[in-house]
Design a protein around this motif. Structure first.
Motif, PDB file in Angstrom:
ATOM      1  N   TYR A   1       0.476   6.751   5.311  1.00  0.00           N
ATOM      2  CA  TYR A   1      -0.152   5.764   6.177  1.00  0.00           C
ATOM      3  C   TYR A   1      -0.015   4.393   5.536  1.00  0.00           C
ATOM      4  O   TYR A   1       0.047   4.281   4.318  1.00  0.00           O
ATOM      5  N   CYS A   2       0.016   3.360   6.342  1.00  0.00           N
ATOM      6  CA  CYS A   2       0.079   2.006   5.811  1.00  0.00           C
ATOM      7  C   CYS A   2      -1.241   1.671   5.136  1.00  0.00           C
ATOM      8  O   CYS A   2      -2.305   1.864   5.722  1.00  0.00           O
ATOM      9  N   ARG A   3      -1.161   1.184   3.900  1.00  0.00           N
ATOM     10  CA  ARG A   3      -2.349   0.812   3.150  1.00  0.00           C
ATOM     11  C   ARG A   3      -1.956  -0.011   1.937  1.00  0.00           C
ATOM     12  O   ARG A   3      -0.790  -0.066   1.572  1.00  0.00           O
ATOM     13  N   ASP A   4      -2.921  -0.629   1.320  1.00  0.00           N
ATOM     14  CA  ASP A   4      -2.747  -1.329   0.047  1.00  0.00           C
ATOM     15  C   ASP A   4      -4.005  -1.031  -0.761  1.00  0.00           C
ATOM     16  O   ASP A   4      -4.898  -1.866  -0.870  1.00  0.00           O
ATOM     17  N   PRO A   5      -4.108   0.179  -1.305  1.00  0.00           N
ATOM     18  CA  PRO A   5      -5.366   0.661  -1.875  1.00  0.00           C
ATOM     19  C   PRO A   5      -5.960  -0.190  -2.991  1.00  0.00           C
ATOM     20  O   PRO A   5      -7.169  -0.296  -3.096  1.00  0.00           O
ATOM     21  N   ASP A   6      -5.128  -0.801  -3.811  1.00  0.00           N
ATOM     22  CA  ASP A   6      -5.686  -1.604  -4.899  1.00  0.00           C
ATOM     23  C   ASP A   6      -5.389  -3.090  -4.747  1.00  0.00           C
ATOM     24  O   ASP A   6      -5.702  -3.882  -5.623  1.00  0.00           O
TER      25      ASP A   6
ATOM     26  N   PRO B   1      15.536   8.297   0.753  1.00  0.00           N
ATOM     27  CA  PRO B   1      15.592   8.509  -0.700  1.00  0.00           C
ATOM     28  C   PRO B   1      15.992   7.253  -1.481  1.00  0.00           C
ATOM     29  O   PRO B   1      15.752   7.172  -2.678  1.00  0.00           O
ATOM     30  N   ASN B   2      16.566   6.264  -0.806  1.00  0.00           N
ATOM     31  CA  ASN B   2      16.970   5.027  -1.474  1.00  0.00           C
ATOM     32  C   ASN B   2      15.900   3.941  -1.428  1.00  0.00           C
ATOM     33  O   ASN B   2      16.039   2.910  -2.076  1.00  0.00           O
ATOM     34  N   VAL B   3      14.858   4.157  -0.631  1.00  0.00           N
ATOM     35  CA  VAL B   3      13.772   3.175  -0.486  1.00  0.00           C
ATOM     36  C   VAL B   3      12.451   3.922  -0.639  1.00  0.00           C
ATOM     37  O   VAL B   3      12.039   4.652   0.256  1.00  0.00           O
ATOM     38  N   GLU B   4      11.795   3.756  -1.790  1.00  0.00           N
ATOM     39  CA  GLU B   4      10.560   4.507  -2.052  1.00  0.00           C
ATOM     40  C   GLU B   4       9.416   4.078  -1.137  1.00  0.00           C
ATOM     41  O   GLU B   4       8.673   4.909  -0.632  1.00  0.00           O
ATOM     42  N   TRP B   5       9.257   2.761  -0.935  1.00  0.00           N
ATOM     43  CA  TRP B   5       8.178   2.245  -0.089  1.00  0.00           C
ATOM     44  C   TRP B   5       8.650   0.976   0.596  1.00  0.00           C
ATOM     45  O   TRP B   5       9.638   0.372   0.192  1.00  0.00           O
ATOM     46  N   GLN B   6       7.920   0.581   1.652  1.00  0.00           N
ATOM     47  CA  GLN B   6       8.215  -0.682   2.327  1.00  0.00           C
ATOM     48  C   GLN B   6       6.941  -1.221   2.959  1.00  0.00           C
ATOM     49  O   GLN B   6       5.994  -0.475   3.202  1.00  0.00           O
ATOM     50  N   PHE B   7       6.923  -2.527   3.187  1.00  0.00           N
ATOM     51  CA  PHE B   7       5.772  -3.138   3.838  1.00  0.00           C
ATOM     52  C   PHE B   7       5.711  -2.704   5.294  1.00  0.00           C
ATOM     53  O   PHE B   7       6.735  -2.466   5.928  1.00  0.00           O
ATOM     54  N   CYS B   8       4.504  -2.603   5.823  1.00  0.00           N
ATOM     55  CA  CYS B   8       4.291  -2.246   7.222  1.00  0.00           C
ATOM     56  C   CYS B   8       4.093  -3.511   8.045  1.00  0.00           C
ATOM     57  O   CYS B   8       3.535  -4.493   7.565  1.00  0.00           O
ATOM     58  N   ASP B   9       4.524  -3.465   9.267  1.00  0.00           N
ATOM     59  CA  ASP B   9       4.350  -4.582  10.178  1.00  0.00           C
ATOM     60  C   ASP B   9       3.046  -4.366  10.947  1.00  0.00           C
ATOM     61  O   ASP B   9       3.044  -3.855  12.063  1.00  0.00           O
ATOM     62  N   VAL B  10       1.941  -4.731  10.315  1.00  0.00           N
ATOM     63  CA  VAL B  10       0.620  -4.555  10.912  1.00  0.00           C
ATOM     64  C   VAL B  10       0.105  -5.928  11.332  1.00  0.00           C
ATOM     65  O   VAL B  10      -0.019  -6.818  10.492  1.00  0.00           O
ATOM     66  N   PRO B  11      -0.191  -6.118  12.616  1.00  0.00           N
ATOM     67  CA  PRO B  11      -0.681  -7.434  13.054  1.00  0.00           C
ATOM     68  C   PRO B  11      -2.081  -7.701  12.508  1.00  0.00           C
ATOM     69  O   PRO B  11      -2.874  -6.775  12.321  1.00  0.00           O
TER      70      PRO B  11
END
Length: 53
Positions: free
Chosen positions: A13-18, A31-41
């Motif tokens: 799920y999209c989050r930024d826990p810390d 497998p080449n991209v571990e994570w990415q920013f979510c486009d959340v308005p």
């Protein structure tokens, strides 16, 4: 850090826990991209305010 207790239970799920990355992100299935920013308005105005019942 995760409301679910750990990263495995949290799922993708999209989050930024810390707050380290500054905006929501999620793990990917690529497998080449571990994570990415979510486009959340951003929530603006009172239309998204929580109403007590």
């Amino acid at each position: 850090m995760f409301p679910e207790g750990n990263v495995n239970a949290a799922g993708s799920y999209c989050r930024d826990p810390d707050g380290a990355r500054g905006k929501p992100w999620c793990f990917t299935v690529n497998p080449n991209v571990e994570w990415q920013f979510c486009d959340v308005p951003n929530c603006t105005g009172r239309q998204f305010a929580h109403k007590k019942q």
